[in-house]
Design a protein around this motif. Structure first.
Motif, PDB file in Angstrom:
ATOM      1  N   ARG A   1     126.320  20.339  12.200  1.00  0.00           N
ATOM      2  CA  ARG A   1     125.832  18.949  12.167  1.00  0.00           C
ATOM      3  C   ARG A   1     126.234  18.242  10.870  1.00  0.00           C
ATOM      4  O   ARG A   1     126.626  17.075  10.875  1.00  0.00           O
ATOM      5  CB  ARG A   1     124.320  18.938  12.347  1.00  0.00           C
ATOM      6  CG  ARG A   1     123.715  17.559  12.401  1.00  0.00           C
ATOM      7  CD  ARG A   1     122.211  17.604  12.613  1.00  0.00           C
ATOM      8  NE  ARG A   1     121.926  17.911  14.008  1.00  0.00           N
ATOM      9  CZ  ARG A   1     121.221  18.968  14.418  1.00  0.00           C
ATOM     10  NH1 ARG A   1     120.716  19.809  13.530  1.00  0.00           N
ATOM     11  NH2 ARG A   1     120.999  19.174  15.682  1.00  0.00           N
TER      12      ARG A   1
ATOM     13  N   ASP B   1     125.909  26.490  23.328  1.00  0.00           N
ATOM     14  CA  ASP B   1     124.851  26.269  22.340  1.00  0.00           C
ATOM     15  C   ASP B   1     123.507  26.240  23.071  1.00  0.00           C
ATOM     16  O   ASP B   1     123.281  25.382  23.939  1.00  0.00           O
ATOM     17  CB  ASP B   1     125.104  24.938  21.635  1.00  0.00           C
ATOM     18  CG  ASP B   1     124.077  24.600  20.561  1.00  0.00           C
ATOM     19  OD1 ASP B   1     122.913  25.041  20.666  1.00  0.00           O
ATOM     20  OD2 ASP B   1     124.433  23.870  19.624  1.00  0.00           O
TER      21      ASP B   1
ATOM     22  N   SER C   1     123.583  23.079  15.348  1.00  0.00           N
ATOM     23  CA  SER C   1     122.729  23.230  14.166  1.00  0.00           C
ATOM     24  C   SER C   1     123.512  23.714  12.941  1.00  0.00           C
ATOM     25  O   SER C   1     123.127  23.424  11.818  1.00  0.00           O
ATOM     26  CB  SER C   1     121.571  24.188  14.467  1.00  0.00           C
ATOM     27  OG  SER C   1     122.078  25.480  14.775  1.00  0.00           O
ATOM     28  N   GLU C   2     124.623  24.408  13.157  1.00  0.00           N
ATOM     29  CA  GLU C   2     125.432  24.928  12.048  1.00  0.00           C
ATOM     30  C   GLU C   2     126.547  23.984  11.611  1.00  0.00           C
ATOM     31  O   GLU C   2     127.123  24.179  10.531  1.00  0.00           O
ATOM     32  CB  GLU C   2     126.042  26.274  12.429  1.00  0.00           C
ATOM     33  CG  GLU C   2     125.020  27.371  12.625  1.00  0.00           C
ATOM     34  CD  GLU C   2     125.658  28.698  13.006  1.00  0.00           C
ATOM     35  OE1 GLU C   2     126.861  28.905  12.715  1.00  0.00           O
ATOM     36  OE2 GLU C   2     124.947  29.523  13.600  1.00  0.00           O
TER      37      GLU C   2
ATOM     38  N   ASP D   1     120.605  25.287  22.164  1.00  0.00           N
ATOM     39  CA  ASP D   1     119.807  24.078  21.951  1.00  0.00           C
ATOM     40  C   ASP D   1     120.280  22.926  22.839  1.00  0.00           C
ATOM     41  O   ASP D   1     119.478  22.087  23.243  1.00  0.00           O
ATOM     42  CB  ASP D   1     119.843  23.653  20.483  1.00  0.00           C
ATOM     43  CG  ASP D   1     119.095  24.625  19.586  1.00  0.00           C
ATOM     44  OD1 ASP D   1     118.170  25.317  20.076  1.00  0.00           O
ATOM     45  OD2 ASP D   1     119.439  24.705  18.391  1.00  0.00           O
TER      46      ASP D   1
END
Length: 187
Positions: A177, A149, A174-175, A151
């Motif tokens: 969470r 990831d 982010s997908e 991030d």
């Protein structure tokens, strides 16, 4: 047994100095009284498991949905980079990761509180990882986050040689969470 706190709230590193003699070595890898002194309820651990991984293998990043899952992790053979990602909203280190070198020589353990994702990379051929968890495993509550990831930017030390099918299909934080459920407190 010495216990040090990580910069991620609730993450503890437990270490004992191995005693060496002509037979080899002996080390205490867990002490319930010491754990309790640092807020870990030893009586909550309900399952122990061991995995063996080849050099370069990454397992994770895994987290459990709902109430989460606390675990105590140790490398009983070989060496690992063990990674903890704080996924507890409201925690000052939310979204940050920290890595710990766990080796058969040190027998160091890392306590990972519920609400944190966990993964590791095997640094030697082979590496055995011992897990002690506080809830029976339930595959329906398992969630994988992409090991790469961007991030999170986990710095795996070796090229990744192998991932499970589930870890290959894992999506960025982010997908996923929204799948984590209610906020778990940082201890």
């Amino acid at each position: 047994m010495q216990v040090t706190r990580s910069r991620i709230a609730g993450v503890l590193v437990m270490e004992s100095e191995p005693v060496l003699d002509e037979r080899g070595w002996f080390v205490r890898t867990f002490d319930a009284d010491v754990a309790r002194e640092h807020g870990v309820r030893a009586e909550d651990f309900v399952q122990d498991s061991v995995s063996r991984s080849h050099r370069g293998v990454v397992r994770g990043l895994h987290v459990r949905t709902g109430r989460g899952e606390a675990k105590l992790v140790r490398c009983s053979r070989g060496a690992l980079l063990d990674v903890v990602v704080d996924l507890r909203p409201g925690s000052p280190t939310y979204g940050e990761w920290e890595g710990f070198e766990l080796t058969e020589e040190s027998q160091r353990s890392v306590y990972i509180p519920a609400g944190c994702a966990h993964g590791f990379q095997s640094l030697r051929e082979p590496s055995d990882t011992s897990y002690r968890i506080d809830r029976p495993h339930d595959p329906a509550e398992s969630l994988a986050i992409a090991h790469d990831d961007p991030d999170l930017a986990v710095a795996w030390p070796l090229p990744v040689t192998c991932l499970s099918a589930g870890d290959r299909a894992a999506r960025p934080l982010s997908e996923v969470r929204h799948l984590l459920g209610p906020a778990l407190p940082a201890r």
